[in-house]
Motif scaffolding. Structure first.
Motif, PDB file in Angstrom:
ATOM      1  N   ILE A 282       0.846  -1.191   0.000  1.00 48.24           N
ATOM      2  CA  ILE A 282       0.000   0.000   0.000  1.00 48.24           C
ATOM      3  C   ILE A 282       0.883   1.243   0.000  1.00 48.24           C
ATOM      4  O   ILE A 282       1.609   1.507   0.960  1.00 48.24           O
ATOM      5  CB  ILE A 282      -0.942   0.023   1.227  1.00 48.24           C
ATOM      6  N   THR A 283       0.832   1.990  -1.068  1.00 47.98           N
ATOM      7  CA  THR A 283       1.683   3.183  -1.204  1.00 47.98           C
ATOM      8  C   THR A 283       1.165   4.337  -0.380  1.00 47.98           C
ATOM      9  O   THR A 283       1.942   5.056   0.262  1.00 47.98           O
ATOM     10  CB  THR A 283       1.764   3.608  -2.684  1.00 47.98           C
ATOM     11  N   TYR A 284      -0.153   4.517  -0.390  1.00 47.20           N
ATOM     12  CA  TYR A 284      -0.729   5.717   0.225  1.00 47.20           C
ATOM     13  C   TYR A 284      -1.371   5.396   1.571  1.00 47.20           C
ATOM     14  O   TYR A 284      -2.144   4.442   1.693  1.00 47.20           O
ATOM     15  CB  TYR A 284      -1.768   6.339  -0.710  1.00 47.20           C
ATOM     16  N   LYS A 285      -1.038   6.203   2.550  1.00 47.32           N
ATOM     17  CA  LYS A 285      -1.594   6.055   3.899  1.00 47.32           C
ATOM     18  C   LYS A 285      -1.939   7.447   4.417  1.00 47.32           C
ATOM     19  O   LYS A 285      -1.054   8.130   4.922  1.00 47.32           O
ATOM     20  CB  LYS A 285      -0.580   5.354   4.813  1.00 47.32           C
ATOM     21  N   PRO A 286      -3.192   7.876   4.228  1.00 50.65           N
ATOM     22  CA  PRO A 286      -4.378   7.111   3.851  1.00 50.65           C
ATOM     23  C   PRO A 286      -4.489   6.866   2.350  1.00 50.65           C
ATOM     24  O   PRO A 286      -3.912   7.591   1.545  1.00 50.65           O
ATOM     25  CB  PRO A 286      -5.523   7.995   4.328  1.00 50.65           C
ATOM     26  N   SER A 287      -5.262   5.846   2.012  1.00 46.02           N
ATOM     27  CA  SER A 287      -5.491   5.467   0.623  1.00 46.02           C
ATOM     28  C   SER A 287      -6.945   5.720   0.248  1.00 46.02           C
ATOM     29  O   SER A 287      -7.869   5.277   0.948  1.00 46.02           O
ATOM     30  CB  SER A 287      -5.168   3.987   0.426  1.00 46.02           C
ATOM     31  N   VAL A 288      -7.146   6.423  -0.862  1.00 48.23           N
ATOM     32  CA  VAL A 288      -8.500   6.659  -1.364  1.00 48.23           C
ATOM     33  C   VAL A 288      -9.149   5.335  -1.752  1.00 48.23           C
ATOM     34  O   VAL A 288     -10.327   5.100  -1.475  1.00 48.23           O
ATOM     35  CB  VAL A 288      -8.466   7.621  -2.574  1.00 48.23           C
ATOM     36  N   ASP A 289      -8.376   4.455  -2.379  1.00 50.28           N
ATOM     37  CA  ASP A 289      -8.917   3.154  -2.789  1.00 50.28           C
ATOM     38  C   ASP A 289      -9.515   2.391  -1.622  1.00 50.28           C
ATOM     39  O   ASP A 289     -10.610   1.816  -1.727  1.00 50.28           O
ATOM     40  CB  ASP A 289      -7.812   2.304  -3.429  1.00 50.28           C
ATOM     41  N   ILE A 290      -8.797   2.358  -0.513  1.00 50.91           N
ATOM     42  CA  ILE A 290      -9.263   1.585   0.645  1.00 50.91           C
ATOM     43  C   ILE A 290     -10.556   2.152   1.202  1.00 50.91           C
ATOM     44  O   ILE A 290     -11.508   1.420   1.501  1.00 50.91           O
ATOM     45  CB  ILE A 290      -8.161   1.518   1.718  1.00 50.91           C
TER      46      ILE A 290
END
Length: 371
Positions: A282-290
């Motif tokens: 997971i690249t983004y934290k937060p992630s829009v996808d999640i």
């Protein structure tokens, strides 16, 4: 043609380090340096760089004041370097208010998991915002004042910059006069990255206090910044804005900002799950996808999701799940994006039913949900 960069910092070591990193990329050329804000203002006018990297704390004239002056006289894409502290967060948000387009941590090890990723992140950001050619003229005071969005904080000393490039909507794509679809909703979700803080502030400050649904906000931002950003938005908006916490119950007229460095999910209709995510995938934290994917599972088609300015494609996979569940997906139009990456990914995947100019987003959302 290489992106021309002016590097501004009072530290000779940092100026040299930034220059070395940038010029590892043949598409970037550092054309000069400035050691304080006053010199930055002068060289911005003389050299007309494509991008300026700017420190916050400097002698003679600080970075925030320099940004204000540059945006008033020679609008130029500016990337701020910031310390990951509460004070650094506040100063960086002030710089974004003043007209800077984006920011990075001043400690390169805070940018990414390893030095190669950190170098790539800096180079990519400079090239992306360097493609956003701001108008190289100073609009008259009367014109700027009449066209500025009313987003300044009460008693703020920071005047709103010339954001002509973000006001130029595309009437052929969407306009504030578009009619509501008549669809019923239970949740609004907004995902964004580069350029997002200003975009979110522009939208949320225009929403009415009686907004009928909860709003989820997913902004790529470090953990040190999201509390300050939520507090700032809350002070500006008629709706309530808070940093999301584990177990929060979703309430109408409240916007929940995903905490930096964590993930935010809708656990069931009416509650949030906020958690640490150590997955290297997971690249983004937060992630829009999640967040979008969890909203699709919890609310099915009763979601209005909006993807705003940002690099990359975060949000595309989650938006696809929402679309398959019957939800409505909008994307910010290219002309008003700082970086047309995330919305373009939505558009290219055929997921967006509307492409909306930033100044129209709040009005379109309000109409669509029946405010």
């Amino acid at each position: 043609m290489a992106v021309k960069v002016l590097v501004v910092d009072d530290s000779s070591f940092f100026r040299r380090r930034v220059s070395e990193i940038l010029e590892l990329d043949s598409d970037i050329k550092v054309i000069d340096f400035a050691v304080n804000g006053k010199e930055a203002v002068e060289k911005a006018a003389q050299l007309k760089p494509d991008v300026i990297t700017m420190d916050v704390e400097m002698p003679v004239l600080d970075g925030i004041s320099a940004v204000k002056q540059i945006m008033a006289s020679n609008p130029t894409p500016i990337l701020m370097f910031s310390s990951l502290t509460r004070e650094g967060a506040g100063a960086t948000l002030d710089a974004l208010d003043a007209g800077a387009l984006d920011f990075l941590p001043k400690k390169f090890e805070d940018i990414a998991r390893n030095s190669d990723d950190a170098i790539k992140s800096l180079q990519t950001k400079v090239k992306e915002i360097g493609r956003r050619r701001l108008p190289r003229f100073a609009a008259s005071t009367a014109t700027r004042q009449s066209s500025r969005p009313t987003t300044a904080r009460p008693n703020s000393s920071i005047s709103q910059p010339d954001r002509t490039f973000q006001r130029a909507g595309n009437a052929n794509i969407s306009s504030g006069t578009a009619k509501a679809s008549g669809k019923k909703y239970q949740l609004v979700a907004i995902g964004t990255s580069t350029g997002g803080p200003v975009a979110l502030q522009t939208i949320l400050t225009q929403l009415p206090a009686n907004f009928p649904y909860p709003i989820l906000l997913i902004q790529h931002m470090p953990a040190a910044f999201t509390p300050a950003f939520a507090t700032r938005l809350n002070s500006l908006c008629k709706i309530r804005v808070k940093e999301a916490q584990q177990g929060d119950r979703l309430e109408p007229g409240v916007a929940y900002l995903a905490p930096g460095g964590q993930q935010m999910m809708v656990e069931s209709r009416g509650s949030l799950k906020v958690f640490e995510d150590d997955s290297p995938r997971i690249t983004y934290k937060p992630s829009v996808d999640i967040t979008f994917a969890s909203a699709a599972k919890a609310y099915q088609g009763d979601v209005l999701a909006v993807v705003l300015t940002g690099m990359g494609a975060d949000g595309r996979d989650g938006a696809r799940m929402l679309k398959q569940a019957g939800a409505t997906i909008w994307a910010q139009d290219e002309k008003t994006c700082v970086v047309y990456g995330m919305p373009q990914a939505i558009a290219n995947a055929g997921l967006a039913s509307e492409h909306v100019a930033l100044p129209d987003v709040a009005n379109r959302i309000s109409k669509e949900v029946g405010c």
